[in-house]
Design a protein around this motif. Sequence first.
Motif, PDB file in Angstrom:
ATOM      1  N   VAL A 229      -6.436  26.210  50.210  1.00 19.26           N
ATOM      2  CA  VAL A 229      -5.666  25.634  51.303  1.00 19.26           C
ATOM      3  C   VAL A 229      -5.688  24.114  51.174  1.00 19.26           C
ATOM      4  CG1 VAL A 229      -5.574  25.314  53.805  1.00 19.26           C
ATOM      5  CG2 VAL A 229      -6.130  27.549  52.849  1.00 19.26           C
ATOM      6  N   ASP A 230      -4.544  23.489  51.415  1.00 13.20           N
ATOM      7  CA  ASP A 230      -4.464  22.032  51.402  1.00 13.20           C
ATOM      8  C   ASP A 230      -5.326  21.492  52.542  1.00 13.20           C
ATOM      9  OD1 ASP A 230      -3.803  19.356  51.558  1.00 13.20           O
ATOM     10  OD2 ASP A 230      -1.662  19.683  51.232  1.00 13.20           O
ATOM     11  N   PRO A 231      -6.364  20.732  52.242  1.00 12.23           N
ATOM     12  CA  PRO A 231      -7.249  20.255  53.314  1.00 12.23           C
ATOM     13  C   PRO A 231      -6.557  19.314  54.294  1.00 12.23           C
ATOM     14  CG  PRO A 231      -7.764  19.170  51.236  1.00 12.23           C
ATOM     15  CD  PRO A 231      -6.790  20.251  50.919  1.00 12.23           C
ATOM     16  N   THR A 232      -5.404  18.770  53.911  1.00 11.21           N
ATOM     17  CA  THR A 232      -4.686  17.851  54.803  1.00 11.21           C
ATOM     18  C   THR A 232      -3.586  18.533  55.585  1.00 11.21           C
ATOM     19  OG1 THR A 232      -3.065  17.222  53.116  1.00 11.21           O
ATOM     20  CG2 THR A 232      -5.142  15.988  53.168  1.00 11.21           C
ATOM     21  N   ASN A 233      -3.275  19.798  55.225  1.00 12.35           N
ATOM     22  CA  ASN A 233      -2.176  20.499  55.892  1.00 12.35           C
ATOM     23  C   ASN A 233      -2.382  21.996  55.703  1.00 12.35           C
ATOM     24  OD1 ASN A 233       0.201  21.631  56.816  1.00 12.35           O
ATOM     25  ND2 ASN A 233       1.523  20.091  55.861  1.00 12.35           N
ATOM     26  N   ALA A 234      -2.849  22.671  56.742  1.00  9.40           N
ATOM     27  CA  ALA A 234      -3.196  24.088  56.634  1.00  9.40           C
ATOM     28  C   ALA A 234      -1.990  24.983  56.408  1.00  9.40           C
ATOM     29  CB  ALA A 234      -3.940  24.536  57.889  1.00  9.40           C
ATOM     30  N   SER A 235      -0.780  24.449  56.545  1.00 12.87           N
ATOM     31  CA  SER A 235       0.412  25.262  56.300  1.00 12.87           C
ATOM     32  C   SER A 235       0.823  25.221  54.830  1.00 12.87           C
ATOM     33  CB  SER A 235       1.575  24.778  57.168  1.00 12.87           C
ATOM     34  OG  SER A 235       1.981  23.476  56.788  1.00 12.87           O
ATOM     35  N   GLN A 236       0.027  24.540  54.029  1.00 16.38           N
ATOM     36  CA  GLN A 236       0.319  24.427  52.602  1.00 16.38           C
ATOM     37  C   GLN A 236      -0.884  24.882  51.781  1.00 16.38           C
ATOM     38  OE1 GLN A 236       3.314  20.565  52.549  1.00 16.38           O
ATOM     39  NE2 GLN A 236       1.162  20.273  52.069  1.00 16.38           N
ATOM     40  N   LEU A 237      -0.597  25.252  50.550  1.00 18.77           N
ATOM     41  CA  LEU A 237      -1.634  25.636  49.596  1.00 18.77           C
ATOM     42  C   LEU A 237      -1.560  24.715  48.390  1.00 18.77           C
ATOM     43  CD1 LEU A 237      -0.851  29.459  49.624  1.00 18.77           C
ATOM     44  CD2 LEU A 237      -2.560  28.275  51.010  1.00 18.77           C
TER      45      LEU A 237
ATOM     46  N   SER B  55       5.403  14.129  34.687  1.00 17.55           N
ATOM     47  CA  SER B  55       5.693  15.072  33.602  1.00 17.55           C
ATOM     48  C   SER B  55       6.576  16.157  34.200  1.00 17.55           C
ATOM     49  CB  SER B  55       4.404  15.667  33.034  1.00 17.55           C
ATOM     50  OG  SER B  55       3.580  14.659  32.489  1.00 17.55           O
ATOM     51  N   ALA B  56       7.871  15.951  34.127  1.00 22.01           N
ATOM     52  CA  ALA B  56       8.823  16.792  34.847  1.00 22.01           C
ATOM     53  C   ALA B  56       8.610  18.274  34.564  1.00 22.01           C
ATOM     54  CB  ALA B  56      10.245  16.395  34.475  1.00 22.01           C
ATOM     55  N   GLY B  57       8.414  19.043  35.649  1.00 23.80           N
ATOM     56  CA  GLY B  57       8.306  20.485  35.541  1.00 23.80           C
ATOM     57  C   GLY B  57       6.987  20.999  35.022  1.00 23.80           C
ATOM     58  N   VAL B  58       5.999  20.126  34.869  1.00 27.20           N
ATOM     59  CA  VAL B  58       4.729  20.518  34.253  1.00 27.20           C
ATOM     60  C   VAL B  58       3.580  20.262  35.219  1.00 27.20           C
ATOM     61  CG1 VAL B  58       3.110  20.061  32.372  1.00 27.20           C
ATOM     62  CG2 VAL B  58       5.576  20.057  31.931  1.00 27.20           C
ATOM     63  N   LEU B  59       2.726  21.268  35.383  1.00 31.65           N
ATOM     64  CA  LEU B  59       1.485  21.093  36.132  1.00 31.65           C
ATOM     65  C   LEU B  59       0.451  20.580  35.140  1.00 31.65           C
ATOM     66  CD1 LEU B  59      -0.210  21.360  38.675  1.00 31.65           C
ATOM     67  CD2 LEU B  59      -0.560  23.778  38.129  1.00 31.65           C
ATOM     68  N   SER B  60       0.174  19.299  35.212  1.00 33.99           N
ATOM     69  CA  SER B  60      -0.661  18.656  34.207  1.00 33.99           C
ATOM     70  C   SER B  60      -2.110  19.110  34.304  1.00 33.99           C
ATOM     71  CB  SER B  60      -0.585  17.138  34.357  1.00 33.99           C
ATOM     72  OG  SER B  60      -1.052  16.754  35.643  1.00 33.99           O
ATOM     73  N   ALA B  61      -2.840  18.913  33.227  1.00 37.81           N
ATOM     74  CA  ALA B  61      -4.268  19.217  33.228  1.00 37.81           C
ATOM     75  C   ALA B  61      -4.949  18.375  34.294  1.00 37.81           C
ATOM     76  CB  ALA B  61      -4.866  18.923  31.857  1.00 37.81           C
ATOM     77  N   GLY B  62      -5.713  19.027  35.149  1.00 40.95           N
ATOM     78  CA  GLY B  62      -6.372  18.333  36.239  1.00 40.95           C
ATOM     79  C   GLY B  62      -5.475  18.081  37.435  1.00 40.95           C
ATOM     80  N   GLY B  63      -4.220  18.532  37.357  1.00 38.89           N
ATOM     81  CA  GLY B  63      -3.272  18.281  38.434  1.00 38.89           C
ATOM     82  C   GLY B  63      -3.231  19.404  39.452  1.00 38.89           C
ATOM     83  N   GLN B  64      -2.419  19.212  40.482  1.00 41.08           N
ATOM     84  CA  GLN B  64      -2.265  20.226  41.516  1.00 41.08           C
ATOM     85  C   GLN B  64      -0.814  20.275  41.975  1.00 41.08           C
ATOM     86  OE1 GLN B  64      -5.216  18.638  44.211  1.00 41.08           O
ATOM     87  NE2 GLN B  64      -3.665  17.641  45.485  1.00 41.08           N
ATOM     88  N   MET B  65      -0.432  21.415  42.512  1.00 42.41           N
ATOM     89  CA  MET B  65       0.937  21.637  42.960  1.00 42.41           C
ATOM     90  C   MET B  65       0.903  22.198  44.375  1.00 42.41           C
ATOM     91  SD  MET B  65       3.903  23.959  41.115  1.00 42.41           S
ATOM     92  CE  MET B  65       3.059  25.532  41.357  1.00 42.41           C
ATOM     93  N   THR B  66       1.649  21.584  45.271  1.00 37.38           N
ATOM     94  CA  THR B  66       1.699  22.023  46.662  1.00 37.38           C
ATOM     95  C   THR B  66       2.731  23.131  46.822  1.00 37.38           C
ATOM     96  OG1 THR B  66       1.107  19.804  47.422  1.00 37.38           O
ATOM     97  CG2 THR B  66       2.093  21.291  49.036  1.00 37.38           C
ATOM     98  N   VAL B  67       2.315  24.227  47.463  1.00 33.44           N
ATOM     99  CA  VAL B  67       3.213  25.358  47.715  1.00 33.44           C
ATOM    100  C   VAL B  67       3.043  25.784  49.167  1.00 33.44           C
ATOM    101  CG1 VAL B  67       3.135  26.153  45.321  1.00 33.44           C
ATOM    102  CG2 VAL B  67       1.489  27.048  46.967  1.00 33.44           C
ATOM    103  N   PRO B  68       4.037  26.457  49.747  1.00 29.04           N
ATOM    104  CA  PRO B  68       3.934  26.860  51.155  1.00 29.04           C
ATOM    105  C   PRO B  68       2.983  28.034  51.354  1.00 29.04           C
ATOM    106  CG  PRO B  68       5.968  27.673  50.198  1.00 29.04           C
ATOM    107  CD  PRO B  68       5.360  26.781  49.169  1.00 29.04           C
ATOM    108  N   ALA B  69       2.376  28.093  52.536  1.00 26.50           N
ATOM    109  CA  ALA B  69       1.578  29.262  52.899  1.00 26.50           C
ATOM    110  C   ALA B  69       2.503  30.469  53.033  1.00 26.50           C
ATOM    111  CB  ALA B  69       0.839  29.005  54.204  1.00 26.50           C
ATOM    112  N   PHE B  70       1.932  31.650  53.100  1.00 26.73           N
ATOM    113  CA  PHE B  70       2.740  32.865  53.132  1.00 26.73           C
ATOM    114  C   PHE B  70       2.167  33.837  54.158  1.00 26.73           C
ATOM    115  CE2 PHE B  70      -0.491  33.191  49.879  1.00 26.73           C
ATOM    116  CZ  PHE B  70      -1.108  34.394  50.160  1.00 26.73           C
ATOM    117  N   PRO B  71       2.991  34.710  54.699  1.00 28.27           N
ATOM    118  CA  PRO B  71       2.488  35.706  55.655  1.00 28.27           C
ATOM    119  C   PRO B  71       1.726  36.809  54.930  1.00 28.27           C
ATOM    120  CG  PRO B  71       4.810  36.062  55.258  1.00 28.27           C
ATOM    121  CD  PRO B  71       4.453  34.795  54.524  1.00 28.27           C
TER     122      PRO B  71
END
Length: 600
Positions: free
Chosen positions: A447-455, A504-520
């Motif tokens: 869970v995103d520690p800054t926004n619980a509606s995101q992962l 790095s367009a379209g790439v989740l870099s090494a050590g990086g993170q990607m924000t995605v929405p929470a889900f039901p």
Amino acid sequence: MNRATVFALGLALAANSEITFAHDPLTHFDLSREAAQKSVLGQANTLADLGFSKAVDDETQKFPSTPGDQSNQFLPGCLHGKDLNILQLIACGSQFEDVPGTRSFNHFFDPTRGIPLTTIVGKPGTVLGLPNLKSPDWTLQDPSSEDAGSAQEFSYKNARDYFYDALTAPQQSGRDANWGKVFQSIGQIIHHPQDMAQPQHVRNDAHCDSPLCALANVITLGTLGIYNPSRYEKHTSIGLTFSGGPVRQVIQQLASTADGNSVYPGPNNANISVFNTPRKFFVGAGKGIAEYTNANFVSQGTNFTFNNGVAGTHPSYSQPVPGEANPVRANSTRLFPNGAPAGVQAACNFDLANCYLTFYSTSGTDPLTGLPFTNDRASTLSIFDQDLQAKVLQTDPSTGQQYSTERIFALNRFNFDAANQFLIPRAVSYSAGLINYFFRGKIDFVVDPTNASQLLVMNLGTEPMKGKFRLFYDDQSGSRREVPDAGGTPILWDTEVILASARSAGVLSAGGQMTVPAFPAPQAPAPKKPGEYMLVFEHAVQRRALSGGPRCAEPHRHLQNRSVGPAGAERVRRERAVPFDAAFLGIVRAERHRPAATGR
């Protein structure tokens, strides 16, 4: 020889499961078992991260081996079509790789010339209408490999496909069958670095002791050149050491001294950038196992020469270079503590005090450690020609090239025992390293520690990821299903879309993170264990799989009418897929998270 004869001979060889070109099956079993235990699979948390609750040797956690040809050379219990535990699948798989025996045509690789098993007539397997690939091509089937076609079902590439299916197959039976193929394939794959630690396999020195190989040589008037029993492999399987002990016991002891991390990832992860593709475990900047063995050890058919009183290299190989000579009397108790064998006494005309075995050393620098080493008994001047001074013409069986030597070098059990001190631990370390590489990489899913509606999907590994993440769960019947989003569409998080504007367009870099929405949380059908999910990554080009994160023992039950993130479970299973030469397994240390919830 007409084509019908060649075809019939090829069929006969293919049907014969007792042809032996490689280490004895028992040796492969011992080396592979040790390698698996010394690899990440022997660590308590790794299988839990994969979703298994038991250790590799637990008899209550088994998966089926594939159907196939049986052999009386297999260790009892190593059977095709039988449920085996993970350790057995790997160790038995390394034995299965030699059956049928014609698979061994693909177990050779000369890194100095870049060739597979080759004789004067070319590739003997090809002559007989059978596959005859370089060892890394056969076992990896990576983008640079010659295609093995339908003859190969247990390559690195196959293992990755089985892994993906083991993670995503709808039914448990299908997942179990694919887990069996994964671990059996790993055994068959690591058979190859073990063969690369046998000098004949990396110096194009064909050897086969089957009567059918002898027949093949007769039919082809000797041009096929494959009948040549290996004294090294016979010694390794049934011989005695110079001290009189059983060789198998000594090999097991040597294998136990291997370091499972010395090759990959290496001390302080030093080798992650060195072995960054599976092929580099075989050949790459001088550190591949095939390169090490080729450069530092002679074989039965590629031994030293002796002309004008000076020992020299074999004409086809510039290394190793013979070093100092060390004559030892044949009556020395250092050599024969129980007395010289009858054959040695006869060769010495029963005058052991004036008969010598002259050992030649080799020296080099270990490419892994950078430390110097010396093999004091690399080869031996044969005691059978001590009075011979005239030049003898010999023929290289792979090229037909003739060369002269005044004395004949031979290999005996003293040389084999000396070589094993280096090669057996090295074979285990490279096998364990390749397993570690197969199961490398780290991801997290929190869970995103800054926004619980995101992962946050986090790439904690050393390699970038580009492709699609999918989310799965098991329903109450045990069927595996994709998790739907709020609109009922299966969740799909595409790095090329979400990270399109990243550096790095379209790439989740090494050590990086990607924000995605929470889900039901999925409701219909209901999950078997609420809060347990599996994240699978599909690479943008190739479908491959990686896995990590333990199953939840006591999953958190989410409140109804809530939308939750995967961290809503106390433990979350996380799995992924990657391309052929990218990180294959993301091992995640699960942490307890508080339930994350947002309104619908």
